[in-house]
Design a protein around this motif. Sequence first.
Motif, PDB file in Angstrom:
ATOM      1  N   CYS A   1      -0.946   5.271  -4.263  1.00 41.68           N
ATOM      2  CA  CYS A   1      -2.398   5.380  -4.425  1.00 41.68           C
ATOM      3  C   CYS A   1      -2.668   5.962  -5.807  1.00 41.68           C
ATOM      4  O   CYS A   1      -2.177   7.040  -6.150  1.00 41.68           O
ATOM      5  CB  CYS A   1      -2.986   6.277  -3.335  1.00 41.68           C
ATOM      6  SG  CYS A   1      -4.784   6.325  -3.363  1.00 41.68           S
TER       7      CYS A   1
ATOM      8  N   ARG B   1      -5.195   1.677  -3.183  1.00 39.82           N
ATOM      9  CA  ARG B   1      -3.879   1.518  -2.573  1.00 39.82           C
ATOM     10  C   ARG B   1      -3.146   0.415  -3.329  1.00 39.82           C
ATOM     11  O   ARG B   1      -3.694  -0.655  -3.591  1.00 39.82           O
ATOM     12  CB  ARG B   1      -3.995   1.129  -1.100  1.00 39.82           C
ATOM     13  CG  ARG B   1      -4.656   2.179  -0.258  1.00 39.82           C
ATOM     14  CD  ARG B   1      -3.645   3.199   0.155  1.00 39.82           C
ATOM     15  NE  ARG B   1      -4.313   4.313   0.833  1.00 39.82           N
ATOM     16  CZ  ARG B   1      -3.818   5.506   0.907  1.00 39.82           C
ATOM     17  NH1 ARG B   1      -2.660   5.777   0.344  1.00 39.82           N
ATOM     18  NH2 ARG B   1      -4.454   6.458   1.532  1.00 39.82           N
TER      19      ARG B   1
ATOM     20  N   GLU C   1       0.801  -1.222   0.000  1.00 36.98           N
ATOM     21  CA  GLU C   1       0.000   0.000   0.000  1.00 36.98           C
ATOM     22  C   GLU C   1       0.837   1.278   0.000  1.00 36.98           C
ATOM     23  O   GLU C   1       0.493   2.273   0.615  1.00 36.98           O
ATOM     24  CB  GLU C   1      -0.969  -0.014   1.190  1.00 36.98           C
ATOM     25  CG  GLU C   1      -1.929  -1.175   1.137  1.00 36.98           C
ATOM     26  CD  GLU C   1      -2.953  -1.168   2.248  1.00 36.98           C
ATOM     27  OE1 GLU C   1      -3.037  -0.186   3.018  1.00 36.98           O
ATOM     28  OE2 GLU C   1      -3.698  -2.159   2.342  1.00 36.98           O
TER      29      GLU C   1
END
Length: 186
Positions: A156, A161, A153
Amino acid sequence: MLNKVMGESLLFTEIREEHLSDVLDIYNYYVLNTTVSFHTEPLSLDEMRQSVMNDDPRFKSYVILSWDNVIQGYVLIARHKSKPAYDSSGEISVYLKPACVGKRIGQHALRFIEERAAELDFHVLVATVCAENERSRQLFSKNGYEQCAYFKEIGCKFGRRLDIASYQKILGELKYETCGSISEPK
């Protein structure tokens, strides 16, 4: 340099000003339509020029041309990190026109950039890809790159993510003369 790919010849030549518009179109396709690039807005011609044209003779970008001089994509070797201890490492990227994906051009581009890197005394090559980019992950894995990092993650894009994976390939024995002076810690 000329390589044979599925009965066709490929030529790798250093990116020049006249290639920039095509290179920009290729890259911006990935910016706008995929998670291959973590840029979220298209690059300008000036930004692309700064990205692929470098005065340092070790860090160069090359267009991949078909036998009839049509650009198929580009490949580059860039500085991995700016600190001097990283000078024997390079970061590589391969971008192909969408219609050229899956035709083994990426494999030949890797082979070309590895040979170029070895000539320039690079010891390690690194590639970082979006983890959901299975084609790139397979390309590097099938060509002797080992996954050496995975970040969850960390980016983005498109409201999601995204993870990245880094791959590395050790090209050969480190030459101490290319590594500078080595001293023992005190």
